[in-house]
Design a protein around this motif. Sequence first.
Motif, short mmCIF file in Angstrom:
data_model
loop_
_atom_site.label_atom_id
_atom_site.label_comp_id
_atom_site.label_asym_id
_atom_site.label_seq_id
_atom_site.Cartn_x
_atom_site.Cartn_y
_atom_site.Cartn_z
N VAL A 134 0.85 -1.19 0.00
CA VAL A 134 0.00 0.00 0.00
C VAL A 134 0.89 1.25 0.00
O VAL A 134 1.53 1.56 1.00
CB VAL A 134 -0.94 0.02 1.22
CG1 VAL A 134 -1.84 1.26 1.18
CG2 VAL A 134 -1.78 -1.26 1.27
N PRO A 189 0.87 5.44 -0.52
CA PRO A 189 -0.14 6.50 -0.52
C PRO A 189 -0.55 6.75 -1.98
O PRO A 189 0.31 6.95 -2.82
CB PRO A 189 0.59 7.71 0.08
CG PRO A 189 2.04 7.39 0.00
CD PRO A 189 2.19 5.90 -0.07
N GLY A 190 -1.83 6.64 -2.26
CA GLY A 190 -2.29 6.78 -3.64
C GLY A 190 -2.60 5.47 -4.31
O GLY A 190 -3.20 5.45 -5.38
N SER A 191 -2.21 4.34 -3.69
CA SER A 191 -2.70 3.06 -4.20
C SER A 191 -4.21 3.08 -4.09
O SER A 191 -4.76 3.52 -3.07
CB SER A 191 -2.16 1.90 -3.35
OG SER A 191 -0.77 1.75 -3.50
N TRP A 249 2.77 -1.84 4.31
CA TRP A 249 2.77 -0.38 4.30
C TRP A 249 4.06 0.13 3.69
O TRP A 249 5.13 -0.40 3.96
CB TRP A 249 2.57 0.13 5.73
CG TRP A 249 2.44 1.61 5.88
CD1 TRP A 249 3.27 2.44 6.57
CD2 TRP A 249 1.39 2.44 5.37
NE1 TRP A 249 2.81 3.74 6.52
CE2 TRP A 249 1.66 3.76 5.79
CE3 TRP A 249 0.25 2.20 4.59
CZ2 TRP A 249 0.83 4.85 5.46
CZ3 TRP A 249 -0.57 3.27 4.27
CH2 TRP A 249 -0.27 4.58 4.71
N GLU A 272 -1.46 -6.59 4.36
CA GLU A 272 -1.10 -5.24 3.92
C GLU A 272 0.37 -4.96 4.21
O GLU A 272 0.84 -5.20 5.32
CB GLU A 272 -1.97 -4.21 4.65
CG GLU A 272 -1.66 -2.78 4.26
CD GLU A 272 -2.40 -1.76 5.12
OE1 GLU A 272 -1.73 -0.94 5.78
OE2 GLU A 272 -3.66 -1.78 5.12
#
Lengths: 260, 769
Positions: A9, A11-13, A34, A32
């Motif tokens: 993941v 940011p923007g996925s 990060w 997940e």
Amino acid sequence: MSVRVGVVVFPGSNCDRDTAWALGLAGAEPVELWHESADLGGVAAIVLPGGFAYGDYLRAGVIARFSPVMRAVAGFAAAGGLVLGICNGFQVLAEAGLVPGALLRNRGLRFVCREVAIAPERLDTPFTRLVGERRPLRMPVAHGEGAYYADPATLAALERDGRVLFRYVAPDGTPALDPDDRANPNGSLRGIAGVTNAAGNVAGLMPHPERAAEALLGSADGLPILRSLVAAAGERAAGAFVVTGRRVLAGDGGVEGGRR
Amino acid sequence: MSEPAVPLHQALGLTDEELVAIEARLGRAPNDLELAMFSVMWSEHCSYKSSRPLLRTLPTGGPDVVAGPGENAGVQRIGGGLAVAFKIESHNHPSAVEPYQGAATGVGGILRDIFAMGARPIAVLDALRFGDPGDPRTRHLVNGVVAGVGGYGNCVGVPTVGGELVFDPSYGGNPLVNVMAIGIVREDQIMRAAAPGPGNLVVLYGSATGRDGIGGASVLASATFGAQDPSKRPAVQVGDPFAEKLLIEATLEIVERGLAVGIQDLGAAGITCGVSETADRAGTGIIVDLDAIPRREPGMAPFEVLISESQERMVAIVRPERRADVAEVCARWGLPCAVIGRVTADGDVTVVEGGLDGEGRPLPGARELARVPAAALTSDAIVFERLAAPPPRRRPAPAPGVRPEPAELLPERGMDPGAVLVGLLGSPNLASRRWVYEQYDHHVQTNTVAGPGRGAAVLRVKGTRQALVATTDGDQAVSALDPYLGAALSVAEATRNVSVTGARPLGVTNCLNYGDPTRPEAFWQLREAVRGLGDACRALGIPVTGGNVSLYNEAPGSAIAPTPEIGVVGLADDVDRLVGPAFGAADDVVLLAGWAAPGLGGSAYADLAGGGDDDPPPLDLAREAALQGLLRAAIGAGLVAAAQDVSRGGLAVALAEMAIWGGRAGHFRVAVAGAPAVALFGEAPSRALLAARPDAVTPLLALAAEHGVPLADIGTTGGDRLLVELVGEGATGAAEERGARVADAIDLDLGDLRHAWEQGLPQALGGEG
């Protein structure tokens, strides 16, 4: 025991949740990962999902490749771990040099979202082994920068070594080799929709198999791709167990089968 | 050059009368900063000062309604502890000035309304209206708006699943960009846009505040366009969908972890609106520390900070002990976050410079810049009773059941119905919208069962058997002739589009796009539309849960056709029971449900035939309710294979679309009473086409009789030619008597129909496909 598959993941996925959902349908336990962490949590395979990592304002995937998680993914891939990049994930892999080539702006210079057909070039890869036969698979594309490009020498090597994973095809299965073919949605060279690295353990794919995992949504043709990944990852995880467990189990060939 | 100095209130768009009203509420003259705050909050856009008395007449209640008008979005229960939030809003003037950013920020703004309620946005629909597609300026606007909607929605990962694209010369100087968004929220996590609890913190998070969008609400949205449009570009905001995506995730995390007691997005009128509305809703006040607001640039004046419409910002009302948790969430998503004030008990919005102490009191030496009752800015804002007067040459709508004389009908001389059908299918308003929706991600989130392009959108609700069905419809053509009828027809069509899938319409959201309310004729159009909207919703038993009024839609010398944009969300308990509009199997029987009616006014045929002064067909709301009841019952009983409502282009276009979408045509016979054009291309409401297996016909006829709805067998599916025979008394006779030559049948190859339908829009836009 279900196979743990990591979904990165950034940011923007924006396909991370969809990918986790579809991996669940394919029998995996999604985990997940990060972007700020280099801890891969012991997953058996990794998927880089679609989206606009870090906004993609400069160029798709260009910032994501420098994230901590991508350093870990590169190490995982170098050690032979299975990695699949879908759409923006493919762009990130290409920017990171983990698969060859680049994804340029679509031929029409517009975002394109529609169902396409792709066909696997090979059925013996970790990403296609459960597809069954070489047939057109229907699934959506949704991207602005999806035109596959590589220099002629690289293209020749990809073809020679069987590293073209999927090509866009017409509904009857004819490959859309010409960038101007209507069945080629973005102008990709030689109709290439997906490629692998030289070792065959890292793949990039522009269409979205996770969006074609349920007949209710129009197609379940993407599910065998995810199932292939999960099955291959499960075997590798089990294989790792065999290797570490061999001292105890005295190399019994039946152990691997017993794990499955 | 010396010009007479304009008083500040006038420069800010306030009238002398409004200044007097402000002074009455304050008991003194406002200072300049306070005046600026009033100017944006009392703008038409924020205050609804002209429309508020009308909107009060709408039906807003219902057993499912959890939040209605006045909240950021309407919310209705769907069972299983879940609720759906939805709303439609306009971004017309910004899109006219700067189409890409105007449309993009329109998407961003309506999405924030949804997730401010605690709901995860799951879909966007865009209803777009432009002038003549042959005009280069129209093409520039279409390209920019479509790219803007896509550029924002695609990046934030919310699918654009439906909408409209309409061309009408009246929109040439003033395009309409209406965007609807839908979200899903757990009922126990619905967030209110209120600031309860004096002592609680006011936390601003998201993008920093800059000089973009200064006065957007007052300068752009609440005045007609003049010749100096480009000078208004600084009033258009600039969108950052990546920041919005982070804002969505951070907000939903704050909601899920119960870290806030109230959340409001900052849109029009920026921080001023956010703090005054949340305080007023809770009956509290808020004190704002101007210095604590993160800025993009130095040197911003206090009024700029307070009314900036910088995008992608939210305000959360947070208990002091949750402050660190909220900061942690924002840090994780890389979003700036600052405590900018405190909730107070005094009912005032107070702005200070120089800082607050730990208790929220101004520090020694701090300066109070403004103090205004929150209610004076919002619920107690000025309201006008505008003058309404119908246009002088208005013709009355025909009474239901009265058959007009043939002389009133549009000319049918030389009409070849096949050529008309091909012309209609390829016309800019009826042709395939593929060129638009292929630029929108319509699959992301993997809920899209039926996307754009054919009827209402269908979205499954993950983890349930349920589906949401959504559509937007607006009938500007009939509205131009009769605004009451046009609004009622828009509600009828939008709800019918939901019922025709088998789903039950839950609620209506509306975007009313009208002209300058100080013009009695324009205000009359608005008043009539609200009356039609209310009557239709009451008759169909469906509440209005929210919406938006956009006035001053006028360019120099021309007002838009009055446009009531209706968004409807419906619910189906079993997604597998829904039907689509495409013909499926061969030898299905095709039935026409509903009532024929005369009148070609406002129809696509009338557009093609060059106008005329025919009346539009009348609407009988009791019949509409009966038809929709039949549709839901028949589909719910599993008797229907495919269904489609008869709307734009009439029966012939509806049949052709079902054939094109199914890849299967058929042989049909259409009874003609008087005028073939009315039978084939008339747009009488309250009609639908059903395709059914032969053994389902008898039970369908019985069910229709129970519901009191006429149902006629008009043919069967099969083959690749669309054959429509005209039969019955007056098939050609009535026209021949008037010297017309009329072909007896439509007989066209399905491939030719598809070609016309697919090429129409790219051709109209000059080969942009």
